[in-house]
Design an enzyme around this catalytic site. Structure first.
Site, PDB file in Angstrom:
ATOM      1  N   GLY A  41       0.811  -1.218   0.000  1.00 23.68           N
ATOM      2  CA  GLY A  41       0.000   0.000   0.000  1.00 23.68           C
ATOM      3  C   GLY A  41       0.837   1.258   0.000  1.00 23.68           C
ATOM      4  O   GLY A  41       2.062   1.206  -0.130  1.00 23.68           O
ATOM      5  N   THR A  42       0.137   2.399   0.172  1.00 24.75           N
ATOM      6  CA  THR A  42       0.819   3.697   0.180  1.00 24.75           C
ATOM      7  C   THR A  42       0.693   4.296   1.580  1.00 24.75           C
ATOM      8  O   THR A  42      -0.349   4.155   2.225  1.00 24.75           O
ATOM      9  CB  THR A  42       0.151   4.637  -0.844  1.00 24.75           C
ATOM     10  OG1 THR A  42       0.103   3.947  -2.085  1.00 24.75           O
ATOM     11  CG2 THR A  42       0.906   5.931  -1.018  1.00 24.75           C
ATOM     12  N   VAL A  43       1.777   4.934   2.037  1.00 23.94           N
ATOM     13  CA  VAL A  43       1.775   5.525   3.380  1.00 23.94           C
ATOM     14  C   VAL A  43       1.748   7.053   3.262  1.00 23.94           C
ATOM     15  O   VAL A  43       2.496   7.634   2.459  1.00 23.94           O
ATOM     16  CB  VAL A  43       3.021   5.059   4.178  1.00 23.94           C
ATOM     17  CG1 VAL A  43       3.021   5.651   5.589  1.00 23.94           C
ATOM     18  CG2 VAL A  43       3.068   3.525   4.253  1.00 23.94           C
ATOM     19  N   LYS A  63      -1.528   4.204   6.538  1.00 22.26           N
ATOM     20  CA  LYS A  63      -1.224   3.287   5.437  1.00 22.26           C
ATOM     21  C   LYS A  63      -2.526   2.883   4.753  1.00 22.26           C
ATOM     22  O   LYS A  63      -3.404   2.295   5.384  1.00 22.26           O
ATOM     23  CB  LYS A  63      -0.527   2.056   6.001  1.00 22.26           C
ATOM     24  CG  LYS A  63      -0.081   1.084   4.946  1.00 22.26           C
ATOM     25  CD  LYS A  63       0.870   0.132   5.613  1.00 22.26           C
ATOM     26  CE  LYS A  63       1.381  -0.946   4.734  1.00 22.26           C
ATOM     27  NZ  LYS A  63       2.432  -1.693   5.403  1.00 22.26           N
ATOM     28  N   ASP A 159       9.704 -10.257   7.241  1.00 20.87           N
ATOM     29  CA  ASP A 159      10.275  -9.403   6.191  1.00 20.87           C
ATOM     30  C   ASP A 159      11.238  -8.392   6.820  1.00 20.87           C
ATOM     31  O   ASP A 159      11.103  -7.177   6.634  1.00 20.87           O
ATOM     32  CB  ASP A 159       9.148  -8.703   5.420  1.00 20.87           C
ATOM     33  CG  ASP A 159       9.622  -8.119   4.085  1.00 20.87           C
ATOM     34  OD1 ASP A 159      10.742  -8.461   3.647  1.00 20.87           O
ATOM     35  OD2 ASP A 159       8.884  -7.317   3.495  1.00 20.87           O
TER      36      ASP A 159
HETATM   37  N1  LIG Z   1       5.050   4.873  10.770  1.00 21.42           N
HETATM   38  C1  LIG Z   1       5.708   5.445   9.762  1.00 21.42           C
HETATM   39  N2  LIG Z   1       6.256   6.671   9.925  1.00 21.42           N
HETATM   40  C2  LIG Z   1       6.921   7.267   8.902  1.00 21.42           C
HETATM   41  N3  LIG Z   1       7.103   6.711   7.676  1.00 21.42           N
HETATM   42  C3  LIG Z   1       6.590   5.499   7.458  1.00 21.42           C
HETATM   43  C4  LIG Z   1       5.861   4.794   8.484  1.00 21.42           C
HETATM   44  N4  LIG Z   1       5.485   3.596   7.986  1.00 21.42           N
HETATM   45  C5  LIG Z   1       5.940   3.544   6.717  1.00 21.42           C
HETATM   46  N5  LIG Z   1       6.605   4.672   6.384  1.00 21.42           N
HETATM   47  C6  LIG Z   1       7.229   4.975   5.075  1.00 21.42           C
HETATM   48  O1  LIG Z   1       6.485   4.337   4.048  1.00 21.42           O
HETATM   49  C7  LIG Z   1       7.297   3.378   3.338  1.00 21.42           C
HETATM   50  C8  LIG Z   1       6.452   2.162   2.938  1.00 21.42           C
HETATM   51  O2  LIG Z   1       5.891   1.589   4.098  1.00 21.42           O
HETATM   52  P1  LIG Z   1       5.718   0.034   4.315  1.00 21.42           P
HETATM   53  O3  LIG Z   1       7.072  -0.586   4.186  1.00 21.42           O
HETATM   54  O4  LIG Z   1       5.022  -0.187   5.590  1.00 21.42           O
HETATM   55  O5  LIG Z   1       4.785  -0.366   3.123  1.00 21.42           O
HETATM   56  P2  LIG Z   1       4.549  -1.805   2.519  1.00 21.42           P
HETATM   57  O6  LIG Z   1       3.570  -1.658   1.411  1.00 21.42           O
HETATM   58  O7  LIG Z   1       4.141  -2.762   3.595  1.00 21.42           O
HETATM   59  O8  LIG Z   1       5.991  -2.148   2.001  1.00 21.42           O
HETATM   60  P3  LIG Z   1       6.717  -3.525   1.748  1.00 21.42           P
HETATM   61  O9  LIG Z   1       6.878  -3.579   0.274  1.00 21.42           O
HETATM   62  O10 LIG Z   1       8.060  -3.379   2.453  1.00 21.42           O
HETATM   63  O11 LIG Z   1       5.907  -4.605   2.343  1.00 21.42           O
HETATM   64  C9  LIG Z   1       8.436   3.069   4.314  1.00 21.42           C
HETATM   65  O12 LIG Z   1       9.597   2.655   3.637  1.00 21.42           O
HETATM   66  C10 LIG Z   1       8.634   4.401   5.012  1.00 21.42           C
HETATM   67  O13 LIG Z   1       9.436   5.261   4.213  1.00 21.42           O
END
Ligand SMILES: Nc1ncnc2c1ncn2[C@@H]1O[C@H](COP(=O)(O)OP(=O)(O)OP(=O)(O)O)[C@@H](O)[C@H]1O
Length: 347
Positions: A41-43, A63, A159
């Site tokens: 997803g997008t954060v 997120k 992960d």
């Molecule tokens: N709590 C937070 N505070 C600040 N930045 C965050 C936070 N959570 C995530 N991010 C930013 O958002 C990016 C993507 O988040 P995250 O890794 O949780 O997404 P994902 O879709 O689960 O990614 P992945 O492909 O690693 O599974 C992180 O690399 C970070 O830069």
């Protein structure tokens, strides 16, 4: 289901947000508020208004998950319950969620200094990161994972990698992204981790276990010591290269020149012990790997030998400590480091 579980467990503080609150806090998911994008997803950075004059506004990370298959909703909620029960200073806290959008929205504490990946490999700024800081970040990460692995709610991360280690104020590590978390040991799962950090044994049997996280952590520790990004496509992965170099006495060539340049014999002894530990974490067969609690204790002991220099930490935030040195730069100091480490490794 989620709210009834949470109500019965009075220790959990968790908020259900309204749709409108999150729309306002993220300025309708404006692209300028987007701080990261991953596979799940997008954060977005979001400012939640206090509601009244006495409650201050709070910054959080929202997120927006990719849509989940309706058949997985129950599993998703169960995972949420586990995640909001986790309370540790080095784990990003899940503070709430909103289920009024098509896709679930998860609300986390906001961690302000980016990821460990950015700190080590950020471009164009190449920062000098002292050995003491690297060891402290490694110790905090191992403590967080050891906490996840401990009963009563044993959770596996699945992960572990520098992109999932966020850095807060003071460069304190906060482990994030439990996208692959699974409750209890020895559960068969579809592989979701990141190839370059994945335990080779897991790739054979897909049994996620505590030792799978230990392996990935070992690769992260190697990355902290070498500043080399393990790439799945390379013929030799970082773990194999690291172990080979330890075996044939050439590890010093693989280490990040910045920490070798620190140079004292104490530093070199500590690098040697941390390298041994990283190597044990990536041992095959996996049953020979240490538990993360033991790894955390050992790293804390090593990081206590190397007290952190507060000036160097401040410099990480500003511009004064940006190195222009190349990976292979050699100085007299570096020379001392090489000699001391070679002596250590010969012991
Ligand atoms: N709590 C937070 N505070 C600040 N930045 C965050 C936070 N959570 C995530 N991010 C930013 O958002 C990016 C993507 O988040 P995250 O890794 O949780 O997404 P994902 O879709 O689960 O990614 P992945 O492909 O690693 O599974 C992180 O690399 C970070 O830069």
């Amino acid at each position: 289901m989620l709210s009834s579980i949470l109500k019965s467990d009075g220790n959990i503080s968790f908020t259900f947000y309204d749709r409108g609150e999150l729309v306002k806090a993220t300025r309708n998911f404006h692209k300028n508020n987007s701080i990261g994008e991953g596979a799940h997803g997008t954060v977005y950075k979001a400012i939640l208004s206090g509601g009244d004059d006495t409650t201050p506004a709070a910054t959080v990370a929202v997120k927006r998950c990719k849509q989940i298959d309706p058949s997985r909703t129950e599993e998703f909620v169960r995972e949420l319950v586990i995640l909001c029960r986790v309370n540790h200073p080095n784990i990003v806290r899940l503070v709430g969620c909103c289920l009024h959008f098509q896709a679930p929205m998860l609300v986390y504490e906001f961690v302000q200094n980016g990821t460990l990946d950015k700190l080590l490999h950020g471009w164009p700024k190449r920062r000098v990161v002292m050995l003491a800081t690297r060891l402290r970040i490694a110790a905090e990460t191992a403590e967080a994972l050891a906490h996840l692995h401990s009963p009563p709610h044993t959770t596996l991360h699945g992960d572990v990698k520098p992109e999932n280690i966020l850095l807060d104020d003071g460069w304190v590590a906060k482990v994030s992204d439990f996208g692959c978390s699974t409750i209890d040991d020895n559960i068969q799962v579809v592989p979701k981790g990141t190839l370059a950090y994945l335990d080779p044994e897991f790739l054979q049997d897909f049994q996620l276990a505590a030792k799978t996280d230990v392996y990935s952590f070992g690769v992260v520790l190697m990355e902290l010591l070498t500043r080399k990004k393990p790439r799945a496509k390379e013929q030799k992965n970082l773990a194999i290269m690291f172990q080979e170099c330890m075996g044939n006495g050439t590890l010093v060539d693989l280490l990040d020149a910045d920490i070798v340049k620190e140079g004292s014999s104490i530093t070199m002894g500590v690098i040697h012990q941390a390298s041994e530990l990283a190597s044990r974490c990536t041992a095959v067969p996996g049953k020979e790997r240490p538990a993360l609690g033991e790894v955390a204790e050992e790293l804390r002991r090593l990081s206590d030998i190397m007290p952190e220099d507060s000036e160097a930490l401040h410099a990480l935030e500003g511009h004064g400590y940006i190195s222009t040195a190349g990976e292979t730069e050699t100085t007299g100091f570096y020379g001392i480091g090489r000699a001391a480490l070679s002596t250590e490794l010969a012991r």
